[in-house]
Write a protein that holds these residues in place. Structure first.
Motif, mmCIF file in Angstrom:
data_model
loop_
_atom_site.group_PDB
_atom_site.id
_atom_site.type_symbol
_atom_site.label_atom_id
_atom_site.label_comp_id
_atom_site.label_asym_id
_atom_site.label_seq_id
_atom_site.Cartn_x
_atom_site.Cartn_y
_atom_site.Cartn_z
ATOM 1 N N SER A 165 0.851 -1.167 -0.135
ATOM 2 C CA SER A 165 -0.116 0.054 -0.144
ATOM 3 C C SER A 165 0.993 1.342 0.065
ATOM 4 C CB SER A 165 -0.846 -0.096 1.068
ATOM 5 O OG SER A 165 -1.731 -0.835 1.099
ATOM 6 N N GLN A 166 2.254 1.340 0.820
ATOM 7 C CA GLN A 166 2.978 2.483 0.727
ATOM 8 C C GLN A 166 3.302 2.683 -0.567
ATOM 9 O OE1 GLN A 166 5.632 1.681 3.812
ATOM 10 N NE2 GLN A 166 4.379 1.681 5.579
ATOM 11 N N LEU A 167 3.864 1.605 -1.133
ATOM 12 C CA LEU A 167 4.371 1.888 -2.638
ATOM 13 C C LEU A 167 3.224 2.311 -3.736
ATOM 14 C CD1 LEU A 167 6.762 1.201 -4.533
ATOM 15 C CD2 LEU A 167 6.095 -0.991 -4.922
ATOM 16 N N PHE A 168 2.170 1.625 -3.433
ATOM 17 C CA PHE A 168 1.105 2.093 -4.372
ATOM 18 C C PHE A 168 0.687 3.706 -4.037
ATOM 19 C CE2 PHE A 168 -3.382 2.637 -5.600
ATOM 20 C CZ PHE A 168 -3.195 2.306 -6.976
ATOM 21 N N ASP A 169 0.552 4.075 -2.857
ATOM 22 C CA ASP A 169 0.384 5.313 -2.602
ATOM 23 C C ASP A 169 1.318 6.484 -3.224
ATOM 24 O OD1 ASP A 169 -2.019 4.749 -1.283
ATOM 25 O OD2 ASP A 169 -0.597 5.165 0.872
ATOM 26 N N GLY B 171 -0.943 8.585 -5.075
ATOM 27 C CA GLY B 171 -1.130 9.850 -4.254
ATOM 28 C C GLY B 171 -1.291 11.032 -4.749
ATOM 29 N N PRO B 172 -1.510 11.999 -3.991
ATOM 30 C CA PRO B 172 -1.617 13.481 -4.476
ATOM 31 C C PRO B 172 -0.474 13.921 -5.016
ATOM 32 C CG PRO B 172 -1.721 13.398 -2.010
ATOM 33 C CD PRO B 172 -1.533 11.996 -2.439
ATOM 34 N N SER C 111 11.663 6.578 -12.142
ATOM 35 C CA SER C 111 12.745 7.173 -11.391
ATOM 36 C C SER C 111 12.270 8.648 -10.891
ATOM 37 C CB SER C 111 13.921 7.487 -12.598
ATOM 38 O OG SER C 111 13.445 8.435 -13.427
ATOM 39 N N GLN C 112 11.079 8.925 -11.432
ATOM 40 C CA GLN C 112 10.670 10.498 -10.981
ATOM 41 C C GLN C 112 9.916 10.205 -9.642
ATOM 42 O OE1 GLN C 112 8.742 12.267 -14.289
ATOM 43 N NE2 GLN C 112 10.697 12.382 -15.542
ATOM 44 N N VAL C 113 9.286 9.012 -9.488
ATOM 45 C CA VAL C 113 8.323 8.819 -8.289
ATOM 46 C C VAL C 113 9.061 8.075 -7.177
ATOM 47 C CG1 VAL C 113 6.557 7.164 -7.789
ATOM 48 C CG2 VAL C 113 6.254 8.286 -9.893
ATOM 49 N N VAL D 74 0.916 8.903 -14.368
ATOM 50 C CA VAL D 74 1.460 7.746 -13.419
ATOM 51 C C VAL D 74 0.449 7.497 -12.668
ATOM 52 C CG1 VAL D 74 3.235 7.338 -11.586
ATOM 53 C CG2 VAL D 74 4.019 8.584 -13.495
ATOM 54 N N LYS D 75 -0.420 8.586 -12.127
ATOM 55 C CA LYS D 75 -1.564 8.065 -11.330
ATOM 56 C C LYS D 75 -2.623 7.307 -12.090
ATOM 57 C CE LYS D 75 -3.267 11.043 -8.293
ATOM 58 N NZ LYS D 75 -4.027 12.105 -7.599
ATOM 59 N N GLU D 76 -2.779 7.848 -13.332
ATOM 60 C CA GLU D 76 -3.632 7.130 -14.132
ATOM 61 C C GLU D 76 -3.185 5.567 -14.320
ATOM 62 O OE1 GLU D 76 -5.492 7.320 -18.828
ATOM 63 O OE2 GLU D 76 -4.604 9.176 -17.887
ATOM 64 N N ALA D 77 -2.031 5.401 -14.700
ATOM 65 C CA ALA D 77 -1.357 4.096 -14.828
ATOM 66 C C ALA D 77 -1.619 3.104 -13.841
ATOM 67 C CB ALA D 77 0.057 4.025 -15.394
ATOM 68 N N ALA D 78 -1.333 3.658 -12.670
ATOM 69 C CA ALA D 78 -1.390 2.995 -11.268
ATOM 70 C C ALA D 78 -2.882 2.490 -10.991
ATOM 71 C CB ALA D 78 -0.781 3.802 -10.289
ATOM 72 N N GLN D 79 -3.858 3.606 -11.374
ATOM 73 C CA GLN D 79 -5.315 3.144 -11.118
ATOM 74 C C GLN D 79 -5.630 2.007 -11.951
ATOM 75 O OE1 GLN D 79 -6.656 7.101 -11.312
ATOM 76 N NE2 GLN D 79 -6.679 7.619 -9.282
ATOM 77 N N SER D 80 -5.101 1.999 -13.073
ATOM 78 C CA SER D 80 -5.492 0.990 -14.242
ATOM 79 C C SER D 80 -4.968 -0.380 -13.388
ATOM 80 C CB SER D 80 -4.830 1.145 -15.616
ATOM 81 O OG SER D 80 -3.511 0.960 -15.613
ATOM 82 N N TRP D 81 -3.718 -0.456 -12.946
ATOM 83 C CA TRP D 81 -3.374 -1.743 -12.571
ATOM 84 C C TRP D 81 -4.266 -2.358 -11.385
ATOM 85 C CZ3 TRP D 81 2.190 0.856 -10.605
ATOM 86 C CH2 TRP D 81 2.619 1.359 -11.936
ATOM 87 N N VAL D 82 -4.754 -1.473 -10.637
ATOM 88 C CA VAL D 82 -5.842 -1.990 -9.648
ATOM 89 C C VAL D 82 -7.174 -2.279 -10.379
ATOM 90 C CG1 VAL D 82 -7.111 -1.246 -7.367
ATOM 91 C CG2 VAL D 82 -4.643 -0.737 -7.716
ATOM 92 N N SER D 83 -7.757 -1.640 -11.237
ATOM 93 C CA SER D 83 -8.709 -1.762 -11.804
ATOM 94 C C SER D 83 -8.850 -3.194 -12.422
ATOM 95 C CB SER D 83 -9.323 -0.682 -12.842
ATOM 96 O OG SER D 83 -8.416 -0.831 -13.839
ATOM 97 N N THR D 84 -10.047 -3.738 -12.882
ATOM 98 C CA THR D 84 -10.206 -4.988 -13.452
ATOM 99 C C THR D 84 -10.062 -4.757 -15.015
ATOM 100 O OG1 THR D 84 -12.642 -4.638 -13.667
ATOM 101 C CG2 THR D 84 -11.616 -5.906 -11.566
ATOM 102 N N GLY D 85 -9.873 -3.602 -15.425
ATOM 103 C CA GLY D 85 -9.611 -3.633 -16.995
ATOM 104 C C GLY D 85 -7.972 -3.654 -17.176
ATOM 105 N N GLU D 86 -7.788 -3.023 -18.293
ATOM 106 C CA GLU D 86 -6.254 -3.388 -19.095
ATOM 107 C C GLU D 86 -5.328 -2.398 -18.174
ATOM 108 O OE1 GLU D 86 -3.961 -2.671 -23.297
ATOM 109 O OE2 GLU D 86 -6.097 -3.171 -23.204
#
Length: 154
Positions: free
Chosen positions: A56-60, A64-65, A93-95, A71-83
């Protein structure tokens, strides 16, 4: 396996025990486990404090804000049930804190660039597999299933 419980868990999620195709290293499971360990121990200022688990810490860091919108959009796609949307090594490297990446890379016999490239390929897969119902609360269930709930990364 590797002696790193989170690395073993992530290797199991990825399949094949986490051996590196490049030879010698402990693979993506070991690399991710090392990164989570560096972050949860405070390496790079990435964690430690809160009661949330290391996944969870890594995902945040990605969703996170302070995360970049792409990057946020990509991360949210990993959790969602879509592609799953990709993330580049440069975006990682920036995160991710530089010293945490360096510590994880060194522990796995990789350069920082090699580690970021491997993480960019495997991180979306790990988050996707660890969130089968499309919720980050699945992280706790995954850790519990492997007897790792409440543990810090090793």
């Amino acid at each position: 396996m590797s002696g790193n419980p989170l690395g073993d868990l992530l290797g199991a999620i990825l399949g094949g025990g986490g051996k590196s195709a490049a030879g010698g290293g402990s693979g993506a499971g070991g690399l991710l486990g090392s990164l989570l360990g560096a972050l949860s121990s405070g390496g790079g200022g990435g964690g430690g404090g809160s009661g949330s688990n290391p996944l969870s810490q890594l995902f945040d860091m990605f969703a996170g804000p302070k995360a970049q919108p792409e990057v946020k959009e990509a991360a949210q796609s990993w959790v969602s049930t879509g592609e799953n949307k990709p993330v580049s090594a440069e975006q990682l490297s920036q995160v991710l804190p530089t010293d945490a990446v360096h510590q994880a890379a060194e522990a796995n016999g990789l350069t920082d660039d090699q580690a970021l490239n491997e993480l960019s390929k495997k991180l979306p897969e790990v988050v996707n597999e660890a969130t089968p119902t499309g919720s980050v609360s699945d992280f706790d269930a995954v850790l519990s299933r492997f007897g790792l709930s409440g543990q810090k990364a090793a």
